[in-house]
Design a protein around this motif. Structure first.
Motif, PDB file in Angstrom:
ATOM      1  N   HIS A   1      16.250  32.892  63.895  1.00 18.25           N
ATOM      2  CA  HIS A   1      16.834  34.184  63.551  1.00 18.25           C
ATOM      3  C   HIS A   1      15.892  34.973  62.651  1.00 18.25           C
ATOM      4  N   TYR A   2      16.227  36.269  62.523  1.00 17.82           N
ATOM      5  CA  TYR A   2      15.561  37.133  61.546  1.00 17.82           C
ATOM      6  C   TYR A   2      16.339  37.038  60.235  1.00 17.82           C
ATOM      7  N   TRP A   3      15.611  36.889  59.139  1.00 16.94           N
ATOM      8  CA  TRP A   3      16.222  36.782  57.820  1.00 16.94           C
ATOM      9  C   TRP A   3      15.639  37.852  56.893  1.00 16.94           C
ATOM     10  N   TRP A   4      16.558  38.399  56.074  1.00 17.68           N
ATOM     11  CA  TRP A   4      16.143  39.355  55.044  1.00 17.68           C
ATOM     12  C   TRP A   4      16.586  38.822  53.684  1.00 17.68           C
ATOM     13  N   GLY A   5      15.713  38.972  52.710  1.00 20.37           N
ATOM     14  CA  GLY A   5      16.046  38.564  51.353  1.00 20.37           C
ATOM     15  C   GLY A   5      15.762  39.695  50.378  1.00 20.37           C
ATOM     16  N   LYS A   6      16.482  39.702  49.249  1.00 20.36           N
ATOM     17  CA  LYS A   6      16.315  40.762  48.257  1.00 20.36           C
ATOM     18  C   LYS A   6      16.310  40.176  46.856  1.00 20.36           C
ATOM     19  N   ILE A   7      15.399  40.718  46.014  1.00 23.73           N
ATOM     20  CA  ILE A   7      15.327  40.346  44.600  1.00 23.73           C
ATOM     21  C   ILE A   7      15.120  41.641  43.813  1.00 23.73           C
ATOM     22  N   ALA A   8      15.891  41.815  42.765  1.00 20.13           N
ATOM     23  CA  ALA A   8      15.739  42.975  41.890  1.00 20.13           C
ATOM     24  C   ALA A   8      15.009  42.564  40.631  1.00 20.13           C
ATOM     25  N   LEU A   9      13.939  43.331  40.289  1.00 21.87           N
ATOM     26  CA  LEU A   9      13.143  43.042  39.094  1.00 21.87           C
ATOM     27  C   LEU A   9      13.083  44.286  38.208  1.00 21.87           C
ATOM     28  N   GLN A  10      13.129  44.054  36.914  1.00 17.71           N
ATOM     29  CA  GLN A  10      13.005  45.157  35.956  1.00 17.71           C
ATOM     30  C   GLN A  10      12.030  44.758  34.867  1.00 17.71           C
ATOM     31  N   ASN A  11      11.039  45.610  34.641  1.00 18.31           N
ATOM     32  CA  ASN A  11      10.050  45.379  33.597  1.00 18.31           C
ATOM     33  C   ASN A  11      10.372  46.318  32.427  1.00 18.31           C
ATOM     34  N   THR A  12      10.914  45.779  31.353  1.00 18.54           N
ATOM     35  CA  THR A  12      11.275  46.591  30.182  1.00 18.54           C
ATOM     36  C   THR A  12      10.144  46.639  29.166  1.00 18.54           C
ATOM     37  N   SER A  13       9.045  45.958  29.494  1.00 20.14           N
ATOM     38  CA  SER A  13       7.927  45.920  28.546  1.00 20.14           C
ATOM     39  C   SER A  13       6.980  47.092  28.814  1.00 20.14           C
ATOM     40  N   ASP A  14       6.019  47.218  27.938  1.00 23.17           N
ATOM     41  CA  ASP A  14       4.989  48.244  28.102  1.00 23.17           C
ATOM     42  C   ASP A  14       3.750  47.699  28.807  1.00 23.17           C
ATOM     43  N   LEU A  15       3.912  46.517  29.414  1.00 24.74           N
ATOM     44  CA  LEU A  15       2.769  45.846  30.041  1.00 24.74           C
ATOM     45  C   LEU A  15       2.792  46.030  31.557  1.00 24.74           C
ATOM     46  N   ASN A  16       1.606  46.105  32.101  1.00 24.27           N
ATOM     47  CA  ASN A  16       1.473  46.109  33.563  1.00 24.27           C
ATOM     48  C   ASN A  16       1.376  44.643  34.006  1.00 24.27           C
ATOM     49  N   LEU A  17       2.415  44.135  34.632  1.00 22.88           N
ATOM     50  CA  LEU A  17       2.509  42.699  34.943  1.00 22.88           C
ATOM     51  C   LEU A  17       1.870  42.383  36.304  1.00 22.88           C
ATOM     52  N   GLN A  18       0.972  41.346  36.298  1.00 21.20           N
ATOM     53  CA  GLN A  18       0.321  40.881  37.526  1.00 21.20           C
ATOM     54  C   GLN A  18       0.785  39.449  37.808  1.00 21.20           C
TER      55      GLN A  18
END
Length: 803
Positions: A85-102
């Motif tokens: 089958h085809y599967w879809w997944g979702k994740i919500a992320l929030q960066n509250t810092s002043d950093l550019n996260l890698q």
């Protein structure tokens, strides 16, 4: 501000509660400035939706995600099961810092066909797409790693939704969501490479070593084990993504189906290896048949993979089930052997238990029954690695057992060889006896006839019979000498003899044979020959006779040349150089090197034409080598052959020369009595014919050893001529009895001469061991018989005088 009535407040609270329970809501992971993680699993914050075979685009999914009935991933598991089958997944992320996260996001197994990552910025609506999966060329991946890796860049003070789109052809889909910083990711990769390096190194070494063992020992167990280890490695390479990365980076059919095909071959090879190692066919026919049926199912499954693509979703779970069946059969066979009290190698059992543990955990993980931790993910590697180590130890035991079996077989073969040698010696001794017995009669009778008749025609016929008898006797001697050479029992005697007179006698006999064939005989002599030398007279005669016989045999017309030369080597050593050449058929250049091999003649047609055993030159070469001499053969086809033999002899000084009394014309024993113990009537007749011409000699005959002992009771016996092979009591037993005084103590030292057709060295040694005085072989020469009898009388007289 407008205040809500109490009724309105109640309705609002109720609506909130209903939304909490009946609305699909999923959490959001928030990056806090105070605690930026090095590594985190986003699994608790993710949801997935099974859309069956719907091909949706990202806009449709964003707009209608909640209507797709997403569910949260189960705690500690990311398993979506065997599915196409085809599967879809979702994740919500929030960066509250002043950093550019890698970060690096690891998701989906390396063998997943298609993985798409969409990063949706909530504030701007911007969508960034990345693609991976083994259905695309490796270099087109978003991140060129064997694993499904995506790079994430999360802007400061931003919120993003991450959507994952996964598709496979029926294999297990897993959706780990491991977020790692650069340092954490590199550390994890280094650790995995270290572990995998050890694992694949063990597999490679085991596969190569036991493949070599198969070629060395030709034992099928090693071949099956080597192939099994190889395909275990290939299956693991496919599962880990190395096969796709290094072997087939095109993302084609091979890389997509490699895991399934290698898994089937691995299962079959494990079954075949275990089947042969445990000797299933010998101990349990039923389990053997079930093994064969399982192999058939595996073959059918491979055919389905190759030719029935729509069956792929069913092939993956079936392959896992067949693997479990093969493991169950191995366990059943081990239990069956233990119940039958058959010893099963402990290392093999331990290795199989580790394999079962490792693959059992792996298969249970495939069915989603165990969490997807690093240890669980790599349980098959751990189990396989330990299994390979213990199975290799079991194979070492097998090698030791094979070596012990080989040693035992060699021991039995040695015993059998010794038995066969004894049997051969017994046979040759018997055949010698059976052939020499009539030859004894023929040769002595023909001598008597030829000396008594005056008719030249009869004498000539007698001479032909005599030569034919000598030829037959020579063949018998060749067979016996060949046997002695094989057993390294041939020995050289060292006696003093007149070299020239011996050669002259050989020359005279050879000349008669050459002239009878109508050939020219040329004899030349060069050098000064010593009066007496020390060496083996009989072997010299044998060597020259064999070479001359060959020259006569292979020459139909022309000549046979016999040349002798005496060369001074030192004051005490003379070299005899014998050259025999002919104008016969010759020998081709390509076969001259093998002319001294046993049973060799230069042409099989010539063998039929000229006859012979093909042993003459082999025996000549052996005898010459034993005397530290040389033999050189030169030959040209249809032109002739030349053979040059060189032998060194030590000169015997005159004061060391033994005075050999000339044999008298009349043999007189002066009243002595001879007891002839002989069971064969023909031989009795021959002995009687020889002895009746001796004056003052009384002859008593006995048919076996017991009669011989009885003869001592009524006669005074002066000497005994004893045959060896007789019924009732043989010559050995009779001699031992006489020496033990059973024929009277006064007769215990009576001279006994063995007269036998057995010419084996062991027989000769045995004769002297039991106390016989001398040893004569049939056919008996009358001159030698009289000389031996006189020598025994003289020795006995000296002993009595000393006493």
């Amino acid at each position: 501000m407008q205040l809500l009535s109490p009724k309105t407040n109640c309705n609002t609270i109720l609506l909130f509660i209903v939304m909490m329970f009946f609305t699909s809501s999923h959490g959001q992971y928030v990056f806090q400035k105070e605690s930026i993680p090095e590594q985190i699993s986003l699994q608790p914050y993710a949801s997935v939706a099974d859309v069956d075979q719907q091909k949706l685009n990202i806009q449709q999914v964003i707009k209608n995600y909640e209507s797709l009935n997403p569910v949260s991933l189960k705690f500690n598991t990311d398993d979506l099961g065997f599915t196409d089958h085809y599967w879809w997944g979702k994740i919500a992320l929030q960066n509250t810092s002043d950093l550019n996260l890698q970060y690096y996001l690891e998701t989906a197994r390396p063998i997943t066909d298609r993985v798409e990552l969409y990063i949706v910025n909530k504030s701007t609506g911007k969508i960034i797409k990345s693609v991976s999966g083994d259905k695309m060329p490796f270099h087109e991946r978003a991140y060129t790693s064997r694993k499904t890796i995506f790079k994430l860049n999360i802007q400061p003070n931003s919120s993003v939704d991450i959507f994952l789109h996964l598709k496979s052809d029926g294999e297990v889909i897993k959706m780990p969501l491991l977020l790692s910083s650069s340092d954490s990711f590199n550390d994890s990769e280094s650790f995995e490479q270290f572990i995998f390096g050890i694992f694949y190194g063990i597999l490679t070494i085991a596969a190569i070593i036991y493949f070599f063992f198969f070629f060395a020992l030709k034992e099928r167990t090693f071949l099956y084990y080597s192939i099994y280890v190889f395909f275990v490695g290939m299956m693991q390479l496919s599962l880990d993504g190395y096969f796709y990365k290094y072997v087939d980076p095109s993302g084609g059919w091979v890389s997509q189906h490699a895991v399934l095909i290698f898994a089937m071959i691995t299962g079959v090879m494990l079954g075949k290896y275990s089947e042969v190692f445990l000797r299933v066919n010998y101990y349990n026919k039923l389990i053997c048949k079930i093994f064969q049926f399982t192999y058939f199912l595996a073959f059918v499954l491979i055919l389905c993979i190759l030719f029935v693509p729509v069956a792929l979703p069913y092939c993956y779970p079936i392959a896992n089930i067949l693997g479990l069946i093969i493991l169950s059969l191995i366990i059943s066979m081990i239990v069956s052997l233990i119940r039958k009290s058959v010893k099963v190698d402990a290392f093999f059992v331990t290795g199989i238990l580790f394999l079962i543990l490792g693959f059992g955990v792996f298969i249970l993980n495939n069915f989603g029954l165990l969490p997807n931790t690093f240890l669980v993910q790599n349980s098959s590697k751990l189990g396989t690695g330990l299994e390979i180590i213990f199975l290799s130890l079991s194979m070492a035991n097998l090698i030791r057992n094979l070596k012990n079996e080989k040693n035992e077989l060699n021991r039995l073969a040695l015993i059998r060889s010794e038995e066969m040698n004894d049997l051969k010696s017994y046979f040759l001794s018997n055949i010698s006896h059976e052939l020499r017995t009539p030859l004894n009669a023929i040769m002595n009778l023909i001598d008597a006839v030829s000396s008594e008749v005056e008719d030249e025609k009869i004498k000539k016929n007698c001479q032909v019979i005599k030569y034919s008898s000598h030829s037959l006797l020579s063949s018998v001697n060749d067979i016996l000498d060949f046997s002695k050479i094989e057993k390294k029992e041939i020995k050289l005697d060292k006696v003093n003899f007149n070299l020239l007179s011996v050669i002259e006698e050989v020359k005279n006999n050879s000349e008669i044979r050459v002239l009878d064939k109508g050939l020219e005989f040329i004899y030349t002599k060069r050098g000064v020959f010593p009066d007496m030398v020390s060496g083996d007279e009989m072997r010299l005669v044998q060597v020259i006779n064999n070479v001359v016989s060959n020259a006569i045999k292979f020459t139909s017309e022309g000549f046979v040349k016999f040349e002798i030369e005496s060369i001074v080597r030192s004051d005490t050593v003379r070299s005899l150089v014998v050259t025999v050449s002919d104008s016969g058929v010759g020998i081709s250049k390509d076969k001259i090197d093998s002319i001294f091999d046993s049973f060799s003649q230069h042409n099989i047609d010539n063998k039929r034409k000229f006859g012979g055993l093909g042993l003459g030159l082999y025996i000549v070469k052996t005898l010459v080598d034993m005397q530290d001499g040389t033999i050189v053969m030169n030959s040209y086809p249809n032109k002739g052959t030349s053979c040059v033999i060189t032998l060194d002899y030590e000169i015997v000084e005159q004061h060391k020369v033994e005075v050999v009394a000339l044999l008298p014309e009349v043999y007189d024993l002066k009243g002595k009595t001879i007891l002839v113990v002989e069971d064969n009537s023909i031989n009795q007749m021959v002995i009687k014919m020889i002895l009746k011409k001796w004056k003052n000699t009384q002859i008593i005959f006995a048919n076996d050893g017991q009669e011989g002992l009885d003869a001592f009771k009524s006669h005074a016996i002066d000497i005994v001529l004893m045959d060896l092979q007789m019924p009732v009591m043989d010559g050995y037993e009779a001699t031992i009895a006489i020496r033990n005084g059973e024929a009277g103590l006064e007769n215990a030292n009576v001279p006994i001469i063995a007269v036998t057709a057995d010419v084996m060295e062991t027989t000769k040694e045995r004769v002297f061991e039991i106390g016989m005085n001398d040893y004569l072989t049939k056919p008996v020469k009358k001159e030698l018989l009289y000389q031996t009898v006189q020598k025994c009388f003289n020795s006995s007289l000296i002993e009595n005088t000393v006493v």
